[in-house]
Design an enzyme around this catalytic site. Structure first.
Site, PDB file in Angstrom:
ATOM      1  N   ALA A  27       0.806  -1.220   0.000  1.00  0.00           N
ATOM      2  CA  ALA A  27       0.000   0.000   0.000  1.00  0.00           C
ATOM      3  C   ALA A  27       0.845   1.279   0.000  1.00  0.00           C
ATOM      4  O   ALA A  27       0.415   2.311  -0.520  1.00  0.00           O
ATOM      5  CB  ALA A  27      -0.934  -0.017   1.203  1.00  0.00           C
ATOM      6  N   PHE A  38      -2.783   0.947   5.074  1.00  0.00           N
ATOM      7  CA  PHE A  38      -3.610   0.346   6.116  1.00  0.00           C
ATOM      8  C   PHE A  38      -3.156   0.705   7.517  1.00  0.00           C
ATOM      9  O   PHE A  38      -3.955   0.974   8.385  1.00  0.00           O
ATOM     10  CB  PHE A  38      -3.574  -1.183   5.957  1.00  0.00           C
ATOM     11  CG  PHE A  38      -4.795  -1.730   5.292  1.00  0.00           C
ATOM     12  CD1 PHE A  38      -5.611  -0.921   4.518  1.00  0.00           C
ATOM     13  CD2 PHE A  38      -5.143  -3.054   5.437  1.00  0.00           C
ATOM     14  CE1 PHE A  38      -6.748  -1.409   3.901  1.00  0.00           C
ATOM     15  CE2 PHE A  38      -6.275  -3.568   4.831  1.00  0.00           C
ATOM     16  CZ  PHE A  38      -7.077  -2.749   4.059  1.00  0.00           C
ATOM     17  N   ILE A 103      -4.811  -3.364  -4.604  1.00  0.00           N
ATOM     18  CA  ILE A 103      -6.006  -3.702  -5.389  1.00  0.00           C
ATOM     19  C   ILE A 103      -6.405  -2.525  -6.268  1.00  0.00           C
ATOM     20  O   ILE A 103      -7.483  -2.519  -6.852  1.00  0.00           O
ATOM     21  CB  ILE A 103      -7.177  -4.083  -4.443  1.00  0.00           C
ATOM     22  CG1 ILE A 103      -7.468  -2.939  -3.460  1.00  0.00           C
ATOM     23  CG2 ILE A 103      -6.837  -5.369  -3.690  1.00  0.00           C
ATOM     24  CD1 ILE A 103      -8.719  -3.168  -2.610  1.00  0.00           C
ATOM     25  N   HIS A 119      -3.786  -9.867  -4.204  1.00  0.00           N
ATOM     26  CA  HIS A 119      -5.036  -9.651  -3.481  1.00  0.00           C
ATOM     27  C   HIS A 119      -6.169  -9.217  -4.403  1.00  0.00           C
ATOM     28  O   HIS A 119      -7.133  -8.604  -3.954  1.00  0.00           O
ATOM     29  CB  HIS A 119      -4.813  -8.627  -2.356  1.00  0.00           C
ATOM     30  CG  HIS A 119      -3.849  -9.125  -1.310  1.00  0.00           C
ATOM     31  ND1 HIS A 119      -3.189  -8.308  -0.436  1.00  0.00           N
ATOM     32  CD2 HIS A 119      -3.435 -10.381  -1.009  1.00  0.00           C
ATOM     33  CE1 HIS A 119      -2.400  -9.029   0.361  1.00  0.00           C
ATOM     34  NE2 HIS A 119      -2.531 -10.286   0.018  1.00  0.00           N
ATOM     35  N   CYS A 130     -23.204 -17.419  -9.475  1.00  0.00           N
ATOM     36  CA  CYS A 130     -22.769 -18.286 -10.582  1.00  0.00           C
ATOM     37  C   CYS A 130     -21.279 -18.128 -10.877  1.00  0.00           C
ATOM     38  O   CYS A 130     -20.726 -18.887 -11.673  1.00  0.00           O
ATOM     39  CB  CYS A 130     -23.595 -18.030 -11.841  1.00  0.00           C
ATOM     40  SG  CYS A 130     -23.210 -16.470 -12.668  1.00  0.00           S
ATOM     41  N   CYS A 145     -26.188  -9.624 -11.514  1.00  0.00           N
ATOM     42  CA  CYS A 145     -25.480 -10.409 -12.532  1.00  0.00           C
ATOM     43  C   CYS A 145     -26.331 -10.514 -13.797  1.00  0.00           C
ATOM     44  O   CYS A 145     -27.524 -10.803 -13.725  1.00  0.00           O
ATOM     45  CB  CYS A 145     -25.194 -11.796 -11.964  1.00  0.00           C
ATOM     46  SG  CYS A 145     -24.656 -12.991 -13.188  1.00  0.00           S
TER      47      CYS A 145
HETATM   48  P1  NAD Z   1       0.638  -1.502   5.140  1.00  0.00           P
HETATM   49  O1  NAD Z   1      -0.370  -0.410   5.257  1.00  0.00           O
HETATM   50  O2  NAD Z   1       0.640  -2.556   6.155  1.00  0.00           O
HETATM   51  O3  NAD Z   1       2.100  -0.870   5.107  1.00  0.00           O
HETATM   52  C1  NAD Z   1       2.413   0.175   4.233  1.00  0.00           C
HETATM   53  C2  NAD Z   1       3.862   0.565   4.478  1.00  0.00           C
HETATM   54  O4  NAD Z   1       4.209   1.539   3.493  1.00  0.00           O
HETATM   55  C3  NAD Z   1       4.122   1.189   5.828  1.00  0.00           C
HETATM   56  O5  NAD Z   1       5.150   0.461   6.487  1.00  0.00           O
HETATM   57  C4  NAD Z   1       4.550   2.632   5.524  1.00  0.00           C
HETATM   58  O6  NAD Z   1       5.659   3.038   6.310  1.00  0.00           O
HETATM   59  C5  NAD Z   1       4.983   2.548   4.093  1.00  0.00           C
HETATM   60  N1  NAD Z   1       4.729   3.778   3.320  1.00  0.00           N
HETATM   61  C6  NAD Z   1       3.662   4.585   3.352  1.00  0.00           C
HETATM   62  N2  NAD Z   1       3.787   5.593   2.468  1.00  0.00           N
HETATM   63  C7  NAD Z   1       4.992   5.412   1.865  1.00  0.00           C
HETATM   64  C8  NAD Z   1       5.715   6.116   0.863  1.00  0.00           C
HETATM   65  N3  NAD Z   1       5.220   7.231   0.293  1.00  0.00           N
HETATM   66  N4  NAD Z   1       6.928   5.643   0.479  1.00  0.00           N
HETATM   67  C9  NAD Z   1       7.447   4.531   1.056  1.00  0.00           C
HETATM   68  N5  NAD Z   1       6.810   3.825   2.007  1.00  0.00           N
HETATM   69  C10 NAD Z   1       5.597   4.254   2.404  1.00  0.00           C
HETATM   70  O7  NAD Z   1       0.479  -2.088   3.692  1.00  0.00           O
HETATM   71  P2  NAD Z   1       0.701  -3.542   3.129  1.00  0.00           P
HETATM   72  O8  NAD Z   1       1.922  -4.157   3.682  1.00  0.00           O
HETATM   73  O9  NAD Z   1       0.540  -3.408   1.658  1.00  0.00           O
HETATM   74  O10 NAD Z   1      -0.525  -4.365   3.691  1.00  0.00           O
HETATM   75  C11 NAD Z   1      -1.782  -3.799   3.610  1.00  0.00           C
HETATM   76  C12 NAD Z   1      -2.848  -4.634   2.936  1.00  0.00           C
HETATM   77  O11 NAD Z   1      -3.886  -3.737   2.632  1.00  0.00           O
HETATM   78  C13 NAD Z   1      -2.427  -5.229   1.644  1.00  0.00           C
HETATM   79  O12 NAD Z   1      -2.817  -6.543   1.689  1.00  0.00           O
HETATM   80  C14 NAD Z   1      -3.230  -4.494   0.570  1.00  0.00           C
HETATM   81  O13 NAD Z   1      -3.966  -5.416  -0.212  1.00  0.00           O
HETATM   82  C15 NAD Z   1      -4.256  -3.692   1.274  1.00  0.00           C
HETATM   83  N6  NAD Z   1      -4.342  -2.267   0.868  1.00  0.00           N
HETATM   84  C16 NAD Z   1      -4.260  -1.897  -0.436  1.00  0.00           C
HETATM   85  C17 NAD Z   1      -4.292  -0.571  -0.796  1.00  0.00           C
HETATM   86  C18 NAD Z   1      -4.186  -0.195  -2.265  1.00  0.00           C
HETATM   87  O14 NAD Z   1      -4.562  -0.989  -3.118  1.00  0.00           O
HETATM   88  N7  NAD Z   1      -3.632   0.966  -2.585  1.00  0.00           N
HETATM   89  C19 NAD Z   1      -4.416   0.419   0.177  1.00  0.00           C
HETATM   90  C20 NAD Z   1      -4.535   0.022   1.522  1.00  0.00           C
HETATM   91  C21 NAD Z   1      -4.479  -1.326   1.848  1.00  0.00           C
HETATM   92 ZN    ZN Z   2     -24.615 -14.896 -11.810  1.00  0.00          ZN
END
Ligand code: NAD
Ligand code: ZN
Length: 238
Positions: A27, A38, A103, A119, A130, A145
């Site tokens: 993320a 997150f 995602i 994910h 279905c 659907c």
């Molecule tokens: P996480 O939120 O657990 O960790 C994100 C990490 O990114 C943190 O450690 C933070 O320090 C770091 N971070 C934040 N901004 C940053 C930047 N600009 N540069 C560098 N580092 C930065 O995220 P995760 O490990 O991906 O786990 C979260 C779960 O949530 C995943 O499974 C994901 O599917 C989902 N999620 C997805 C999205 C998206 O699709 N954009 C957003 C939120 C959560």
């Molecule tokens: Zn259907």
């Protein structure tokens, strides 16, 4: 915590010398596109998280409302410099695959082609009855659907869902074969994604804002904004 230009130069030379570099993103790579992560202070977990299979099954309206709200806020987000550099490095044959926990579809929007979405994605949907695919738009507009009238769900992996087996298998293979794994913006807490980098016998590098528990398992740690760091690394490559 600051990253020295010596460390960025070192990463650039590893990238130039690698036979197969795999990138794992979380993320944190999308926060500079305006999508909160997150677990940081302003992260999405601070609000109530409805990404659970049990909520989808038992409280559809709550699940739907949560998704609609997120999609309304972040559906039009655009890739940032970090996504763009990953696409550029793939074009230049430095990146062999991007494995993402996100995602949001921003890697593809930036032009990356070999993206493994562990994910799933909020940009596709399917029928809960279905199983046939449906346009994501139909889910967000609460249209049933087109084959059986069943309720739709976005094709994201919820807590309680299985990860897509084929994508997970290919992700492990890519990591096993990689001689360089670059992790960007992940707290490395969510399993099994958090184990992937350590299936490589090659070098492991983390670019992240905050420290992570697994920090001692990396060969190089670059702390700061992913976009800023990657722009500098990219300049060292040229
Ligand atoms: P996480 O939120 O657990 O960790 C994100 C990490 O990114 C943190 O450690 C933070 O320090 C770091 N971070 C934040 N901004 C940053 C930047 N600009 N540069 C560098 N580092 C930065 O995220 P995760 O490990 O991906 O786990 C979260 C779960 O949530 C995943 O499974 C994901 O599917 C989902 N999620 C997805 C999205 C998206 O699709 N954009 C957003 C939120 C959560
Ligand atoms: Zn259907």
């Amino acid at each position: 915590m600051l990253t020295s230009s010596h460390d960025k130069e070192r990463l650039a030379s590893w990238i130039k010398g690698a036979k197969s570099m795999v990138v794992l993103t979380g993320a944190g790579i999308s926060t500079e596109s305006g999508i909160p992560d997150f677990r940081s202070k302003n992260g999405l977990y601070q609000k109530q998280n409805a990404f659970y299979r049990s909520i989808l099954e038992n409280e559809y309206d709550r699940f739907y409302g949560f998704c609609k709200d997120l999609f309304g806020k972040y559906g039009d987000s655009q890739p940032n410099a970090a996504h763009e550099i990953m696409a550029k490095w793939e074009d230049e044959s430095y990146v062999s695959a991007v494995i993402t926990q996100n995602i949001d579809g921003l890697h593809q929007k930036a032009g990356s082609r070999n993206v493994l979405e562990l994910h799933g994605t909020m940009n596709r949907a399917s029928c809960m009855d279905c199983g046939k695919p449906a346009p994501a738009r139909d889910f967000y507009e609460k249209i049933g659907c087109q084959y059986c009238g069943g309720r739709l769900r976005p094709d994201i992996v919820l807590f309680g869902d299985q990860l897509p087996e084929d994508i997970l298998k290919r992700s492990f293979q890519y990591c096993q074969e990689a001689d360089l794994v670059l992790v960007i913006g992940s707290s490395l807490i969510v399993s099994p994604a958090c184990d992937l980098p350590f299936h490589s016998r090659g070098k492991k590098v983390l670019i992240n804002k905050d420290e992570v528990d697994k920090k001692n398992m990396f060969d190089l740690l670059l702390y700061g904004s992913a976009g800023d760091i990657l722009k500098d690394v990219d300049n060292f490559i040229e």
